[in-house]
Enzyme design. Structure first.
Site, mmCIF file in Angstrom:
data_model
loop_
_atom_site.group_PDB
_atom_site.id
_atom_site.type_symbol
_atom_site.label_atom_id
_atom_site.label_comp_id
_atom_site.label_asym_id
_atom_site.label_seq_id
_atom_site.Cartn_x
_atom_site.Cartn_y
_atom_site.Cartn_z
ATOM 1 N N ASN A 163 65.777 41.160 18.539
ATOM 2 C CA ASN A 163 65.932 40.121 19.572
ATOM 3 C C ASN A 163 65.096 40.346 20.838
ATOM 4 O O ASN A 163 64.657 39.382 21.468
ATOM 5 C CB ASN A 163 67.424 39.902 19.904
ATOM 6 C CG ASN A 163 68.079 41.108 20.495
ATOM 7 O OD1 ASN A 163 67.596 42.232 20.351
ATOM 8 N ND2 ASN A 163 69.196 40.889 21.163
ATOM 9 N N GLU A 262 73.862 51.374 21.002
ATOM 10 C CA GLU A 262 73.972 50.117 21.767
ATOM 11 C C GLU A 262 74.285 49.046 20.735
ATOM 12 O O GLU A 262 73.390 48.583 20.023
ATOM 13 C CB GLU A 262 72.648 49.816 22.477
ATOM 14 C CG GLU A 262 72.251 50.850 23.528
ATOM 15 C CD GLU A 262 73.099 50.788 24.779
ATOM 16 O OE1 GLU A 262 73.833 49.795 24.973
ATOM 17 O OE2 GLU A 262 73.046 51.737 25.562
HETATM 18 N N1 LIG Z 1 74.116 46.755 22.901
HETATM 19 C C1 LIG Z 1 72.828 46.449 22.957
HETATM 20 O O1 LIG Z 1 72.079 46.901 23.827
HETATM 21 C C2 LIG Z 1 72.235 45.520 21.939
HETATM 22 C C3 LIG Z 1 70.943 45.013 22.146
HETATM 23 C C4 LIG Z 1 70.399 44.139 21.198
HETATM 24 C C5 LIG Z 1 71.135 43.799 20.060
HETATM 25 N N2 LIG Z 1 72.371 44.317 19.898
HETATM 26 C C6 LIG Z 1 73.162 43.935 18.715
HETATM 27 O O2 LIG Z 1 72.333 43.891 17.563
HETATM 28 C C7 LIG Z 1 72.799 42.898 16.661
HETATM 29 C C8 LIG Z 1 71.656 41.995 16.257
HETATM 30 O O3 LIG Z 1 70.540 42.736 15.889
HETATM 31 P P1 LIG Z 1 70.145 42.966 14.367
HETATM 32 O O4 LIG Z 1 70.548 41.804 13.555
HETATM 33 O O5 LIG Z 1 68.698 43.353 14.339
HETATM 34 O O6 LIG Z 1 71.053 44.228 13.995
HETATM 35 P P2 LIG Z 1 70.991 45.140 12.691
HETATM 36 O O7 LIG Z 1 72.042 46.182 12.887
HETATM 37 O O8 LIG Z 1 71.009 44.362 11.450
HETATM 38 O O9 LIG Z 1 69.540 45.808 12.763
HETATM 39 C C9 LIG Z 1 69.135 46.615 13.842
HETATM 40 C C10 LIG Z 1 68.128 47.630 13.322
HETATM 41 O O10 LIG Z 1 68.778 48.486 12.388
HETATM 42 C C11 LIG Z 1 68.019 48.540 11.184
HETATM 43 N N3 LIG Z 1 68.924 48.865 10.086
HETATM 44 C C12 LIG Z 1 69.629 48.032 9.273
HETATM 45 N N4 LIG Z 1 70.342 48.767 8.376
HETATM 46 C C13 LIG Z 1 70.082 50.073 8.650
HETATM 47 C C14 LIG Z 1 70.514 51.317 8.084
HETATM 48 N N5 LIG Z 1 71.375 51.380 7.066
HETATM 49 N N6 LIG Z 1 70.030 52.454 8.626
HETATM 50 C C15 LIG Z 1 69.176 52.420 9.657
HETATM 51 N N7 LIG Z 1 68.727 51.298 10.233
HETATM 52 C C16 LIG Z 1 69.184 50.132 9.738
HETATM 53 C C17 LIG Z 1 67.343 47.182 11.117
HETATM 54 O O11 LIG Z 1 66.255 47.230 10.235
HETATM 55 C C18 LIG Z 1 66.949 47.009 12.578
HETATM 56 O O12 LIG Z 1 65.800 47.777 12.855
HETATM 57 C C19 LIG Z 1 73.882 42.154 17.398
HETATM 58 O O13 LIG Z 1 75.152 42.623 16.991
HETATM 59 C C20 LIG Z 1 73.637 42.534 18.854
HETATM 60 O O14 LIG Z 1 74.752 42.443 19.694
HETATM 61 C C21 LIG Z 1 72.938 45.157 20.792
HETATM 62 N N1 LIG Z 2 70.092 41.492 26.365
HETATM 63 C C1 LIG Z 2 69.960 42.887 26.432
HETATM 64 C C2 LIG Z 2 69.626 43.470 25.182
HETATM 65 C C3 LIG Z 2 70.602 42.996 24.141
HETATM 66 O O1 LIG Z 2 70.408 42.068 23.438
HETATM 67 C C4 LIG Z 2 69.073 43.271 27.564
HETATM 68 O O2 LIG Z 2 68.917 42.443 28.421
HETATM 69 O O3 LIG Z 2 68.583 44.392 27.668
#
Ligand SMILES: NC(=O)c1ccc[n+]([C@@H]2O[C@H](COP(=O)([O-])OP(=O)(O)OC[C@H]3O[C@@H](n4cnc5c(N)ncnc54)[C@H](O)[C@@H]3O)[C@@H](O)[C@H]2O)c1
Ligand SMILES: N[C@@H](CC=O)C(=O)O
Length: 494
Positions: A163, A262
């Site tokens: 994202n 995160e």
């Molecule tokens: N807290 C934060 O700072 C933050 C920031 C951005 C997104 N997010 C969260 O991320 C989610 C959306 O992102 P997404 O769809 O890319 O998440 P995701 O967990 O599907 O993927 C994130 C990353 O993990 C990798 N991945 C997937 N399976 C894996 C495994 N078994 N081992 C290692 N890596 C693996 C993916 O290829 C990608 O690089 C939402 O839940 C969002 O809230 C959190």
């Molecule tokens: N929105 C966050 C990342 C999570 O999606 C940021 O602003 O750093």
């Protein structure tokens, strides 16, 4: 209404930006590739190598060796390199933004905003690299002096989501480099190109060629199993879903690896009767629509007190109506595509389910026909707690509004989630705003504004939203190991 047409010059510039990227920075001769598609058109825009777990281990070996030498450089040197990298990222902001828009979809103006936000992490850690890293204290019963130092933890595994493909990468890479660690970075397979450009710029700024290894792969599970079992990995920093985060935590527990997680959010945004209406509407629109709602800190549940609810819903719906949906390369577009067709299907289901349970659809609710993964800016009012959308992370341009009676009711609804990333409070009564903020179980609270993200702030959550913090000085400590020296003193103390 016809969608705005794409600016041909911008399209050509973005094609040139994509063509300029070295897709195989590992250069291992791997012939497997995968397709990266533009979410606005569904056309293939790049075919990077699909690295195997064995390739990733080669990358780890390189990063680990380079890290050992980098750890011996001075903080001043690392800071200077990061300052240079900041300057070059800014110089190349148009190229970076074009790549972000093409692979992730956000409108170009937002992509430029992400470049600045991402580069600011690099500048911040260029500065933090120089801050004192040690401590001094006297043994309280005398007889010794305790000196503490902080050193690089060792090689870090950095896994990022789609994202914010640039900001999530620099938020991890910059502190790792600043303290003296090597790193293996795995970007999301949906958006790997931006990270490759960032790595190229870092090398041009003076980061050793092998220090930051970018592994592009669709085989995420095999990748993390292999790397997390290797004793050279001393740190894992992950941003993504709670499900994947907990798998990584299991692997980290087995091999005792320091972890930053995160994870997902489900942010409540509370608007009290004594809020400034315009401020609350503006803040809610930003908190909902930044990055097309595809943000972990997006306002997921908009909770409005009964006395202001009708006026708020009216104003908020009108502001959401001004959104212009289309390709992020078209003039005037403020809402780009969402990431894939699974997301579109989810939003359609959320809307249908909420309406069938009595919610009031005030705006949008549909996916336009044609190519690309688009969904209209949508407003649902009076969403019952039983609706799926009231319980799940939406991650898109669909606003879910419910009403509450009083402070206690609002706070209890806000906290009724396993997640604890961000929350927002709107009230002109500063006592109330702080009291409510104190009682919200989240790592971050926006007060009278819809933005919490800031490089100087410790970004992170409570409960199922994760462990550790990124950004700020706390984000640097995530890549450090503490050691103390117990220095014997003659005197038993005074
Ligand atoms: N807290 C934060 O700072 C933050 C920031 C951005 C997104 N997010 C969260 O991320 C989610 C959306 O992102 P997404 O769809 O890319 O998440 P995701 O967990 O599907 O993927 C994130 C990353 O993990 C990798 N991945 C997937 N399976 C894996 C495994 N078994 N081992 C290692 N890596 C693996 C993916 O290829 C990608 O690089 C939402 O839940 C969002 O809230 C959190
Ligand atoms: N929105 C966050 C990342 C999570 O999606 C940021 O602003 O750093």
């Amino acid at each position: 209404m016809m969608p705005p047409s794409i600016d041909q010059q911008l399209l050509e510039r973005s094609e040139a930006a994509l063509a300029s990227v070295v897709l195989d920075r590992l250069d291992l001769g791997t012939t497997d590739t995968f397709e990266v598609r533009d979410p606005a058109t569904e056309r293939v825009i790049a075919t990077p190598p699909d690295h195997s777990a064995d390739d990733a281990l080669v990358a780890l070996d390189r990063a680990d060796r380079a890290g050992a030498a980098w750890a011996r450089t001075t903080a001043r040197h690392r800071s200077d390199v990061l300052h240079r990298a900041y300057g070059m990222l800014i110089e190349q902001r148009d190229r970076l933004a074009a790549v972000i828009t093409r692979e992730m979809g956000k409108p170009l103006a937002e992509a430029l905003g992400e470049v600045q936000y991402a580069a600011d992490y690099v500048r911040w850690y260029a500065e933090e690299a120089l801050r004192p890293a040690g401590g001094y204290r006297e043994n309280p019963v005398g007889g010794s002096t305790i000196l503490t130092t902080r050193g690089p933890i060792g090689t870090a595994l950095l896994i990022t989501p789609w994202n914010f493909p640039m900001a999530m990468a620099t938020r991890k890479i910059a502190p790792a480099i600043a303290v003296g660690c090597g790193a293996v970075v795995k970007p999301a397979a949906l958006t790997p190109i931006t990270t490759l450009v960032v790595a190229e710029i870092f090398v041009a700024a003076g980061v050793p060629e092998e220090l930051v290894q970018v592994v592009t792969t669709t085989r995420a599970g095999a990748f993390s199993e292999a790397l997390m079992a290797d004793p050279r990995v001393r740190k894992v920093s992950f941003t993504g879903s709670t499900g994947v985060g907990s798998v990584l935590l299991g692997q980290a527990a087995k091999h005792v690896i320091k972890s930053s997680m995160e994870l997902g959010g489900n942010a409540p945004l509370l608007v009290f009767d004594d809020a400034d209406l315009d401020r609350a509407v503006e803040g809610a629109v930003i908190a909902k629509l930044r990055n097309g709602g595809q943000s972990c800190v997006a306002a997921n549940r908009i909770l409005v007190q009964d006395g202001i609810a009708d006026a708020f819903v009216e104003g908020f719906t009108e502001r959401m109506r001004e959104t212009v949906l289309g390709n992020g390369l078209a003039e005037g577009v403020t809402l780009g595509p969402v990431i894939d067709d699974r997301a579109v299907a989810n939003f359609s289901r959320f809307v249908e389910d909420a309406v069938s349970r009595g919610a009031d659809l005030r705006l949008g609710g549909s996916a336009p026909e044609g190519d690309g993964h688009f969904f209209e800016a949508t407003v649902l009012d009076r969403v019952p707690e039983s609706a799926e959308i009231a319980q799940t992370e939406i991650f898109g341009p669909v606003a879910s509004i419910a009403r509450f009676r009083d402070e206690a009711d609002g706070i209890s609804r806000a906290n009724a989630t396993p997640f604890g990333l961000a929350s927002y409070v709107f009230s002109e009564n500063i006592d109330r705003a702080f009291d409510v903020a104190d009682r919200l179980d989240t790592g971050m609270v926006g007060i009278n504004q819809g933005i919490v993200s800031n490089v100087a702030a410790p970004f992170g959550g409570t409960k199922a939203s994760g462990l550790g913090r990124e950004g700020s000085s706390e984000g640097l400590e995530e890549y450090q190991e503490i050691r103390f020296y117990n220095l014997a003193r003659r005197s038993a103390g005074s």
